[in-house]
Design an enzyme around this catalytic site. Structure first.
Site, PDB file in Angstrom:
ATOM      1  N   GLY A  46       2.242   4.574  -0.064  1.00 34.15           N
ATOM      2  CA  GLY A  46       2.675   4.176  -1.396  1.00 34.15           C
ATOM      3  C   GLY A  46       2.313   2.730  -1.670  1.00 34.15           C
ATOM      4  O   GLY A  46       2.041   1.960  -0.740  1.00 34.15           O
ATOM      5  N   CYS A 101       5.934  -1.509   5.614  1.00 35.64           N
ATOM      6  CA  CYS A 101       5.487  -1.929   4.292  1.00 35.64           C
ATOM      7  C   CYS A 101       4.120  -2.597   4.401  1.00 35.64           C
ATOM      8  O   CYS A 101       3.909  -3.421   5.287  1.00 35.64           O
ATOM      9  CB  CYS A 101       6.503  -2.913   3.713  1.00 35.64           C
ATOM     10  SG  CYS A 101       6.082  -3.510   2.073  1.00 35.64           S
ATOM     11  N   HIS A 143      11.329   3.434  -1.598  1.00 38.98           N
ATOM     12  CA  HIS A 143      10.717   2.178  -1.153  1.00 38.98           C
ATOM     13  C   HIS A 143       9.924   1.527  -2.295  1.00 38.98           C
ATOM     14  O   HIS A 143      10.035   0.322  -2.539  1.00 38.98           O
ATOM     15  CB  HIS A 143       9.817   2.471   0.056  1.00 38.98           C
ATOM     16  CG  HIS A 143       9.115   1.293   0.624  1.00 38.98           C
ATOM     17  ND1 HIS A 143       9.460   0.725   1.835  1.00 38.98           N
ATOM     18  CD2 HIS A 143       8.073   0.554   0.159  1.00 38.98           C
ATOM     19  CE1 HIS A 143       8.662  -0.313   2.070  1.00 38.98           C
ATOM     20  NE2 HIS A 143       7.801  -0.433   1.067  1.00 38.98           N
ATOM     21  N   GLU A 144       9.130   2.340  -3.016  1.00 46.45           N
ATOM     22  CA  GLU A 144       8.292   1.786  -4.089  1.00 46.45           C
ATOM     23  C   GLU A 144       9.138   1.333  -5.272  1.00 46.45           C
ATOM     24  O   GLU A 144       8.865   0.295  -5.878  1.00 46.45           O
ATOM     25  CB  GLU A 144       7.244   2.806  -4.552  1.00 46.45           C
ATOM     26  CG  GLU A 144       6.269   3.272  -3.485  1.00 46.45           C
ATOM     27  CD  GLU A 144       5.705   2.165  -2.634  1.00 46.45           C
ATOM     28  OE1 GLU A 144       5.499   1.043  -3.125  1.00 46.45           O
ATOM     29  OE2 GLU A 144       5.485   2.418  -1.434  1.00 46.45           O
ATOM     30  N   HIS A 147      10.555  -1.948  -4.688  1.00 45.73           N
ATOM     31  CA  HIS A 147       9.592  -3.035  -4.939  1.00 45.73           C
ATOM     32  C   HIS A 147       9.661  -3.500  -6.395  1.00 45.73           C
ATOM     33  O   HIS A 147       9.515  -4.688  -6.684  1.00 45.73           O
ATOM     34  CB  HIS A 147       8.160  -2.575  -4.644  1.00 45.73           C
ATOM     35  CG  HIS A 147       7.715  -2.790  -3.227  1.00 45.73           C
ATOM     36  ND1 HIS A 147       7.688  -4.033  -2.634  1.00 45.73           N
ATOM     37  CD2 HIS A 147       7.248  -1.918  -2.291  1.00 45.73           C
ATOM     38  CE1 HIS A 147       7.236  -3.911  -1.383  1.00 45.73           C
ATOM     39  NE2 HIS A 147       6.969  -2.644  -1.154  1.00 45.73           N
TER      40      HIS A 147
END
Ligand code: ZN
Length: 181
Positions: A46, A101, A143-144, A147
């Site tokens: 990702g 990451c 996770h994305e 961000h």
């Protein structure tokens, strides 16, 4: 298309909140095409726009749950989903496991995430759609989207793995087995 530079964790842009996309124009398409190429080259699962220095709510996720008609896993370029202004609308279950990451290379931590995540987003033309993922894909959605809110996994990790623990978990640091987003 061009490969963009992935920012690293000492970059203050990674801690900023991204703004929603309001225009689904050529500029957005160029960003998406560049992010796609950047993610393929980095071999991650990702990528979020702030990781390439653009503070807009745009992410790519490789949907590892997606299969072809024979039940085989698709190559990443075919399994990639583009999500504009994504929001998590439902989440259930729990998974506790290692996470990495592309902006924090070589660092892995144990992060608790839901095991099933449903997201609502827009495609590159501004058409709304829903997507869902389990396991690694659910983890990548979370996770994305983190961000986009300036949140890095290291601030959520219950524990950062030592090199020894990492080796034990991944069997000698085989790059192929490690997943970064
Ligand atoms: Zn990341």
């Amino acid at each position: 298309m061009a490969i963009r530079n992935i920012l690293h964790d000492d970059d203050p842009l990674l801690l900023k909140k991204s703004r929603p996309v309001t225009e689904f124009n050529e500029r957005l398409h160029t960003l998406l095409d560049d992010m796609r190429e950047t993610l393929l080259q980095a071999n991650g699962v990702g990528l979020a726009a702030p990781q390439v220095g653009v503070l807009r709510r745009v992410v790519l996720v490789v949907d590892t749950n997606r299969k072809d008609e024979n039940g085989e896993e698709l190559p990443p370029e075919e399994a990639m989903i583009e999500l504009i202004n994504p929001e998590i609308v439902a989440a259930s279950g729990e998974q506790v496991g290692p996470e990495g990451c592309l902006s924090i290379p070589g660092v892995y931590g144990i992060v608790k995430r839901p095991d099933l995540v449903k997201v609502r987003a827009f495609d590159r033309y501004g058409k709304p759609f829903e997507a869902w993922g389990t396991g690694l894909t659910a983890r990548a959605f979370c996770h994305e989207i983190d961000h986009l809110n300036g949140v890095l996994f290291t601030s959520l990790a219950e524990k950062i793995l030592t090199p020894e623990e990492l080796e034990e978990m991944y069997g000698g640091g085989d790059e192929e087995e490690e997943e970064e987003a």
